[in-house]
Design a protein around this motif. Structure first.
Motif, PDB file in Angstrom:
ATOM      1  N   ALA A 172      44.745  18.028  29.708  1.00 54.78           N
ATOM      2  CA  ALA A 172      44.123  19.066  28.894  1.00 54.78           C
ATOM      3  C   ALA A 172      44.911  20.371  28.941  1.00 54.78           C
ATOM      4  O   ALA A 172      44.907  21.158  27.983  1.00 54.78           O
ATOM      5  CB  ALA A 172      42.695  19.306  29.361  1.00 54.78           C
ATOM      6  N   CYS A 173      45.629  20.602  30.042  1.00 52.51           N
ATOM      7  CA  CYS A 173      46.375  21.855  30.213  1.00 52.51           C
ATOM      8  C   CYS A 173      47.401  22.061  29.107  1.00 52.51           C
ATOM      9  O   CYS A 173      47.797  23.169  28.793  1.00 52.51           O
ATOM     10  CB  CYS A 173      47.087  21.859  31.555  1.00 52.51           C
ATOM     11  N   GLU A 174      47.879  20.943  28.515  1.00 54.63           N
ATOM     12  CA  GLU A 174      48.880  21.044  27.464  1.00 54.63           C
ATOM     13  C   GLU A 174      48.250  21.374  26.117  1.00 54.63           C
ATOM     14  O   GLU A 174      48.945  21.758  25.187  1.00 54.63           O
ATOM     15  CB  GLU A 174      49.626  19.703  27.324  1.00 54.63           C
ATOM     16  N   GLN A 175      46.936  21.193  26.017  1.00 55.68           N
ATOM     17  CA  GLN A 175      46.305  21.332  24.702  1.00 55.68           C
ATOM     18  C   GLN A 175      45.353  22.513  24.578  1.00 55.68           C
ATOM     19  O   GLN A 175      45.051  22.956  23.486  1.00 55.68           O
ATOM     20  CB  GLN A 175      45.531  20.052  24.360  1.00 55.68           C
ATOM     21  N   VAL A 176      44.879  22.989  25.712  1.00 53.13           N
ATOM     22  CA  VAL A 176      43.850  24.032  25.665  1.00 53.13           C
ATOM     23  C   VAL A 176      44.362  25.282  26.363  1.00 53.13           C
ATOM     24  O   VAL A 176      44.992  25.197  27.417  1.00 53.13           O
ATOM     25  CB  VAL A 176      42.565  23.544  26.375  1.00 53.13           C
ATOM     26  N   HIS A 177      44.105  26.427  25.740  1.00 50.20           N
ATOM     27  CA  HIS A 177      44.454  27.678  26.409  1.00 50.20           C
ATOM     28  C   HIS A 177      43.253  28.120  27.238  1.00 50.20           C
ATOM     29  O   HIS A 177      42.183  28.378  26.692  1.00 50.20           O
ATOM     30  CB  HIS A 177      44.797  28.753  25.383  1.00 50.20           C
ATOM     31  N   PRO A 178      43.391  28.185  28.543  1.00 54.88           N
ATOM     32  CA  PRO A 178      42.208  28.455  29.369  1.00 54.88           C
ATOM     33  C   PRO A 178      41.691  29.886  29.221  1.00 54.88           C
ATOM     34  O   PRO A 178      42.480  30.829  29.146  1.00 54.88           O
ATOM     35  CB  PRO A 178      42.699  28.196  30.801  1.00 54.88           C
ATOM     36  N   ASP A 179      40.368  30.021  29.179  1.00 53.31           N
ATOM     37  CA  ASP A 179      39.744  31.344  29.216  1.00 53.31           C
ATOM     38  C   ASP A 179      39.337  31.657  30.644  1.00 53.31           C
ATOM     39  O   ASP A 179      39.318  30.785  31.501  1.00 53.31           O
ATOM     40  CB  ASP A 179      38.487  31.356  28.326  1.00 53.31           C
ATOM     41  N   HIS A 180      38.996  32.925  30.852  1.00 62.03           N
ATOM     42  CA  HIS A 180      38.559  33.284  32.193  1.00 62.03           C
ATOM     43  C   HIS A 180      37.214  32.646  32.506  1.00 62.03           C
ATOM     44  O   HIS A 180      36.304  32.660  31.684  1.00 62.03           O
ATOM     45  CB  HIS A 180      38.455  34.806  32.324  1.00 62.03           C
ATOM     46  N   VAL A 181      37.129  32.072  33.691  1.00 60.28           N
ATOM     47  CA  VAL A 181      35.896  31.440  34.146  1.00 60.28           C
ATOM     48  C   VAL A 181      35.437  32.203  35.370  1.00 60.28           C
ATOM     49  O   VAL A 181      36.246  32.615  36.202  1.00 60.28           O
ATOM     50  CB  VAL A 181      36.162  29.968  34.526  1.00 60.28           C
ATOM     51  N   ARG A 182      34.145  32.369  35.462  1.00 60.17           N
ATOM     52  CA  ARG A 182      33.609  33.106  36.591  1.00 60.17           C
ATOM     53  C   ARG A 182      33.680  32.254  37.867  1.00 60.17           C
ATOM     54  O   ARG A 182      33.251  31.116  37.890  1.00 60.17           O
ATOM     55  CB  ARG A 182      32.157  33.471  36.286  1.00 60.17           C
ATOM     56  N   ILE A 183      34.228  32.804  38.903  1.00 61.84           N
ATOM     57  CA  ILE A 183      34.358  32.085  40.167  1.00 61.84           C
ATOM     58  C   ILE A 183      33.345  32.635  41.171  1.00 61.84           C
ATOM     59  O   ILE A 183      32.668  31.909  41.873  1.00 61.84           O
ATOM     60  CB  ILE A 183      35.777  32.247  40.761  1.00 61.84           C
ATOM     61  N   GLY A 184      33.264  33.951  41.227  1.00 63.01           N
ATOM     62  CA  GLY A 184      32.300  34.592  42.109  1.00 63.01           C
ATOM     63  C   GLY A 184      31.978  35.927  41.493  1.00 63.01           C
ATOM     64  O   GLY A 184      32.423  36.217  40.378  1.00 63.01           O
ATOM     65  N   THR A 224      37.278  36.154  38.580  1.00 65.12           N
ATOM     66  CA  THR A 224      37.444  35.189  37.496  1.00 65.12           C
ATOM     67  C   THR A 224      38.841  34.611  37.533  1.00 65.12           C
ATOM     68  O   THR A 224      39.758  35.219  38.079  1.00 65.12           O
ATOM     69  CB  THR A 224      37.237  35.837  36.107  1.00 65.12           C
ATOM     70  N   ALA A 225      38.996  33.436  36.946  1.00 60.69           N
ATOM     71  CA  ALA A 225      40.319  32.830  36.856  1.00 60.69           C
ATOM     72  C   ALA A 225      40.428  32.087  35.536  1.00 60.69           C
ATOM     73  O   ALA A 225      39.451  31.517  35.058  1.00 60.69           O
ATOM     74  CB  ALA A 225      40.548  31.874  38.020  1.00 60.69           C
ATOM     75  N   ALA A 226      41.607  32.101  34.961  1.00 63.94           N
ATOM     76  CA  ALA A 226      41.824  31.386  33.707  1.00 63.94           C
ATOM     77  C   ALA A 226      42.514  30.071  34.009  1.00 63.94           C
ATOM     78  O   ALA A 226      43.730  29.969  33.945  1.00 63.94           O
ATOM     79  CB  ALA A 226      42.656  32.247  32.756  1.00 63.94           C
ATOM     80  N   CYS A 227      41.738  29.084  34.376  1.00 57.97           N
ATOM     81  CA  CYS A 227      42.308  27.788  34.736  1.00 57.97           C
ATOM     82  C   CYS A 227      41.298  26.705  34.413  1.00 57.97           C
ATOM     83  O   CYS A 227      40.107  26.830  34.724  1.00 57.97           O
ATOM     84  CB  CYS A 227      42.655  27.752  36.213  1.00 57.97           C
ATOM     85  N   LEU A 228      41.782  25.634  33.802  1.00 54.69           N
ATOM     86  CA  LEU A 228      40.877  24.574  33.375  1.00 54.69           C
ATOM     87  C   LEU A 228      40.274  23.804  34.542  1.00 54.69           C
ATOM     88  O   LEU A 228      39.281  23.110  34.384  1.00 54.69           O
ATOM     89  CB  LEU A 228      41.611  23.611  32.432  1.00 54.69           C
ATOM     90  N   LEU A 229      40.888  23.922  35.712  1.00 52.21           N
ATOM     91  CA  LEU A 229      40.338  23.250  36.889  1.00 52.21           C
ATOM     92  C   LEU A 229      38.900  23.667  37.141  1.00 52.21           C
ATOM     93  O   LEU A 229      38.121  22.932  37.718  1.00 52.21           O
ATOM     94  CB  LEU A 229      41.157  23.621  38.127  1.00 52.21           C
ATOM     95  N   HIS A 230      38.584  24.891  36.696  1.00 56.86           N
ATOM     96  CA  HIS A 230      37.264  25.418  36.990  1.00 56.86           C
ATOM     97  C   HIS A 230      36.291  25.245  35.841  1.00 56.86           C
ATOM     98  O   HIS A 230      35.210  25.805  35.842  1.00 56.86           O
ATOM     99  CB  HIS A 230      37.378  26.896  37.387  1.00 56.86           C
ATOM    100  N   GLU A 231      36.733  24.506  34.838  1.00 58.78           N
ATOM    101  CA  GLU A 231      35.821  24.211  33.746  1.00 58.78           C
ATOM    102  C   GLU A 231      35.459  22.738  33.829  1.00 58.78           C
ATOM    103  O   GLU A 231      36.326  21.865  33.772  1.00 58.78           O
ATOM    104  CB  GLU A 231      36.474  24.541  32.401  1.00 58.78           C
TER     105      GLU A 231
END
Ligand code: SF4
Lengths: 359, 353
Positions: free
Chosen positions: A307-319, A323-330
């Motif tokens: 998915a990393c090749e196809q999607v531009h990650p948005d910021h995801v709330r971690i705490g 926040t981090a912009a990484c698909l691992l957290h979605e």
């Protein structure tokens, strides 16, 4: 998801932070292509705090600094986004009203001062513009400032030229000149990188002191995670023109969420005691020339999956405030590792996280 | 202060340069194959060995070289410049120089001044407005101007000035003759009348009419002589401004809130002048050579023409003396250059640790 929703109120009592950068995009138009040096960067700086911006060279951190000060010149241009200082928009050439309120200390103290005028002359120039001081008053104040930044024999040195100062002393003088503008926000663009380690520590200590005494907010830009750890309250990690993770400094060092941050942390000497070799992130920061359609770190990411090749990650709330912009957290993406990725599901950065925890 | 010590050092270093230059001049001229005795005897009888010997004796050429060298050097250093042999026999060289030098100085002064005051501002202007239409226009004109050879430009300029009435009539509808424009001059070429300043240099300002006439007379020659320099200064000035503009201290000054005008005049231009200093002075050297040609074309009896005539006629003593004067001039210009450096750039003479 912005960071402004955090409950901490700022000292001024209004909701506006001192500096608010939102979706800042600064591009350089060349004949061949448009380089997105800064691409949709958002962060803010509240009164009296130190915000760090960290990233490798080419990550767009210096262009961010120049954008904030309105120093971007052709072929560069701030394409979109907003930079607000005390709630007032600066983009669209409104910097002049706040000149001096935002001061800058550049990396290279050799070129930060005009070689043909004395240090005193250049400090007095700032004093005249921002504090209306002239003549003897300005001279006395310049001497006082030089003493404040720890330059011995300031009375004599005020009449000397920049080339007569050593590197560390010159950076102190540059800081004195920045202080002469009576700033609320000091942007430090790699202020210690050109200096050797002992001097570097002294300058950091000086900045720390000044911040406490003058209630300065500092935007600290560096590639050096070690320096960030010592100085910043909150950190923005930049990669290829984007902020990929933002967090308070403790959280960032204890539980980095973005693989790039983990890589940066792992490459600090002393963080990985078990290994003899210093792990580094292979490859280089790509030069973004178009709107992103993938994760820009995908090429170098040890945990990249399809998915990393196809999607531009948005910021995801971690705490909270993290926040981090990484698909691992979605959760919605299938975390099937691609063939080229590491064969282990355990993130390689975990070692770094543990190491960070034991500091 | 180390800056001024540096200047003093440069001054002392000029002495061996002067000595070496003068010695080489002596060696090239007096040890060379030219025998002025044959010129002097000319039509009469060059084969007459006794006459040749007598003429050589008269010029002091019969002496052993070392003695002749010592005598020459002592004469030069004490400014005892002697007499010419052939060109104006019996005239003291000193009085010839006093007669010819003012016109050359006048010519050199205006050609340097015009070049500096036109070339440098245009270059700075182009640099400050880089990549604009006016930059391209200025740069292009500068390149074309610089590419025009001296001698061609001299002839074209004269041709235009002679026809000035017809040209202005065609362009503006009013005939303006260069001869009578503002002040009368009797001819387009020739010597500028400088005698009014003799013994009274203040006449330069107190008698503006004469000054204007003298300037007008020298103007075409000065423009031609300075043309190459003007183009060069423009080019270097533009680059210097462009480079200075991208310096970090300019960003620091901008961030400090220095206004546009102060930024340009205080922070950019003074730094941009530094690379221009050697350009201007090195072009002053070229003028010494260029004046030979330009003075000949424009019919000005100056040092360049005197040197040319002396060399053609084999008047070795005069050639050597003029060379000595030129060497002094060049060394002097070098010292002026160091002085300018010292004034503009505080880093001069600073020893890096
Ligand atoms: S989105 Fe994918 S490639 Fe990008 S950092 Fe996260 S795991 Fe790595």
């Amino acid at each position: 998801m912005g960071t402004r929703e955090t409950p901490q109120a700022n000292a001024a009592g209004s909701d506006d932070p001192l500096l608010a950068v939102e979706n800042l995009t600064t591009v350089f138009n060349t004949d061949k292509e448009t380089i997105h040096a800064v691409d949709g960067v958002s962060f803010d700086v509240r009164e009296g705090e130190t915000v760090g911006v960290v990233g490798e060279s080419g990550s767009g951190k210096s262009v961010t600094a120049r954008s904030i000060l309105g120093l971007v010149e052709r072929p560069g241009v701030i394409e979109s986004g907003s930079i607000r200082f005390r709630g007032d928009e600066l983009t669209g050439d409104n910097w002049d009203r706040y000149r001096g309120d935002i001061s800058i200390v550049f990396q290279d103290p050799i070129n930060s001062m005009n070689p043909v005028y004395t240090v005193g002359n250049q400090i007095r120039e700032a004093l005249r513009i921002h504090q209306g001081l002239r003549g003897q008053d300005a001279r006395e104040e310049a001497i006082r400032l030089l003493e404040e930044v720890g330059i011995p024999d300031a009375r004599r040195r005020v009449g000397e030229y920049p080339h007569q100062f050593s590197g560390g002393m010159r950076q102190r003088a540059v800081i004195a000149m920045a202080l002469a503008c009576d700033p609320d926000l000091l942007v430090c663009d790699e202020p210690t990188t050109a200096l050797d380690v002992t001097i570097q520590a002294q300058i950091l200590e000086l900045l720390d002191e000044l911040q406490r005494e003058e209630d300065l907010a500092i935007l600290f830009i560096t590639h050096d995670m070690g320096v960030i750890e010592d100085t910043a309250d909150r950190v923005n990690v930049m990669y290829a023109g984007e902020v990929v993770e933002r967090a308070p400094v403790d959280q960032l060092f204890d539980s980095p969420a973005h693989p790039y941050t983990r890589g940066l942390l792992a490459s600090i000497p002393g963080q990985t005691a078990e290994s003899d070799r210093l792990p580094t992130i292979g490859g280089e920061v790509p030069t973004p020339t178009a709107e992103p359609t993938d994760c820009r770190f995908a090429d170098r990411c040890p945990e990249a999956f399809d998915a990393c090749e196809q999607v531009h990650p948005d910021h995801v709330r971690i705490g909270s405030d993290h926040t981090a912009a990484c698909l691992l957290h979605e959760d919605r993406y299938d975390r099937q590792l691609s063939a080229s990725g590491a064969g282990d599901d355990t993130p390689a950065g975990d070692a770094a996280v543990d190491g960070g925890g034991q500091r | 202060m180390s800056r001024w010590r540096y200047l003093a050092k440069r001054f002392l270093m000029a002495i061996p340069v002067l000595w070496l230059g003068t010695s080489m001049t002596w060696a090239i001229i007096f040890l060379g194959p030219i025998n002025p005795a044959t010129y002097v005897l000319g039509q009469t009888n060059p084969q007459n060995q006794a006459a040749v010997k007598a003429a050589r004796e008269r010029f002091g050429l019969g002496e052993p070289p070392l003695e002749h060298y010592t005598e020459f050097m002592i004469n030069m250093v004490t400014l005892d410049l002697g007499q010419t042999w052939l060109l104006y026999p019996g005239t003291p060289v000193m009085s010839l120089i006093f007669d010819y030098a003012p016109r050359t100085v006048w010519l050199g002064f205006w050609s340097v001044l015009i070049a500096v005051f036109v070339g440098v501002p245009l270059g700075f202007y182009a640099g400050l407005n880089s990549n604009s239409v006016s930059d391209y226009a200025t740069s292009l004109t500068g390149i074309v101007w610089r590419a025009m050879p001296n001698f061609w430009l001299a002839i074209m300029l004269l041709a235009l000035l002679v026809k000035s009435e017809t040209i202005t009539q065609a362009l503006f509808g009013i005939p303006i003759s260069w001869d009578t424009f503002l002040v009368d001059i009797n001819a387009i070429t020739g010597n500028p009348q400088l005698s009014y300043m003799q013994g009274n240099p203040l006449a330069l300002v107190t008698q503006p009419r004469e000054t204007l006439a003298a300037i007008k007379k020298i103007l075409p020659a000065a423009v031609v002589l300075g043309s190459a320099s003007m183009g060069n200064e423009m080019r270097i000035g533009r680059t210097a401004v462009l480079e200075t503009r991208s310096e970090q201290y300019i960003d620091t000054a901008k961030a400090k809130g220095v206004s546009g005008r102060v930024l340009v005049w205080k922070h950019i231009l003074r730094n941009a002048l530094i690379p221009l200093v050697p350009i201007v002075t090195s072009e002053a050297f070229l003028l010494i050579g260029g004046s030979v040609l330009v003075e000949t074309v424009f019919g000005i009896n100056g040092m360049g023409k005197l040197f040319f005539d002396a060399a053609i006629q084999g008047d070795l003593w005069l050639v050597a003396t003029l060379m000595f004067i030129f060497i002094i001039l060049i060394v002097g210009i070098n010292i002026v250059q160091d002085l300018l450096y010292t004034l503009i750039d505080p880093r001069v003479g600073y020893e890096r640790e």
